[in-house]
Scaffold this active site. Sequence first.
Site, mmCIF file in Angstrom:
data_model
loop_
_atom_site.group_PDB
_atom_site.id
_atom_site.type_symbol
_atom_site.label_atom_id
_atom_site.label_comp_id
_atom_site.label_asym_id
_atom_site.label_seq_id
_atom_site.Cartn_x
_atom_site.Cartn_y
_atom_site.Cartn_z
ATOM 1 N N LYS A 109 0.680 -1.796 -0.197
ATOM 2 C CA LYS A 109 -0.091 0.046 0.315
ATOM 3 C C LYS A 109 0.574 1.367 -0.339
ATOM 4 C CE LYS A 109 -0.206 1.045 4.549
ATOM 5 N NZ LYS A 109 -0.908 1.174 6.008
ATOM 6 N N ASP A 143 -2.941 -7.094 12.620
ATOM 7 C CA ASP A 143 -1.931 -5.774 12.835
ATOM 8 C C ASP A 143 -1.625 -5.268 14.129
ATOM 9 O OD1 ASP A 143 -0.687 -3.473 12.044
ATOM 10 O OD2 ASP A 143 -2.786 -1.814 11.020
#
Length: 149
Positions: free
Chosen positions: A30, A56
């Site tokens: 990303k 995460d």
Amino acid sequence: MVVVSPDHGGVTRARKMADKLKAPIAIIDKRRPRPNVAEVMNIVGNVEGATCILVDDIIDTAGTITLAAQALLDSGAKEVYACCTHPVLSGPAIERISNSSIKTMVVTNTIVLPEEKQCDKITQISVGGLLGEAILRVHENRSVSGLFE
């Protein structure tokens, strides 16, 4: 099953979980054109037909994690789950998670979620037992790192 890092910075974390689960990993490539805005560019790894687990450390506005989940489904993943250690969940996070393709998100209680930050897709688990055991091990001069093996 495929364990997925939502960015390059989380690869080590994803790899550790994948090793425990004996599963392959994938990485979301990303970029952030500006703060709190993420764009998924590519997925490194095969997710076709897989149940994906996004791992995460912190979820703030949930932009990255929800975009990653959709990108995984668009790349052929069967379903997507997510987990994080610290659920900041600021701004539009709850709305994004609620409207996302994430089946379930598991978070810890390192940040307790007030009622307005709870939704059907979020399950919060306690770190109390882990912290208690760590304190006991320090007191008894035993290894704390053994808790994570």
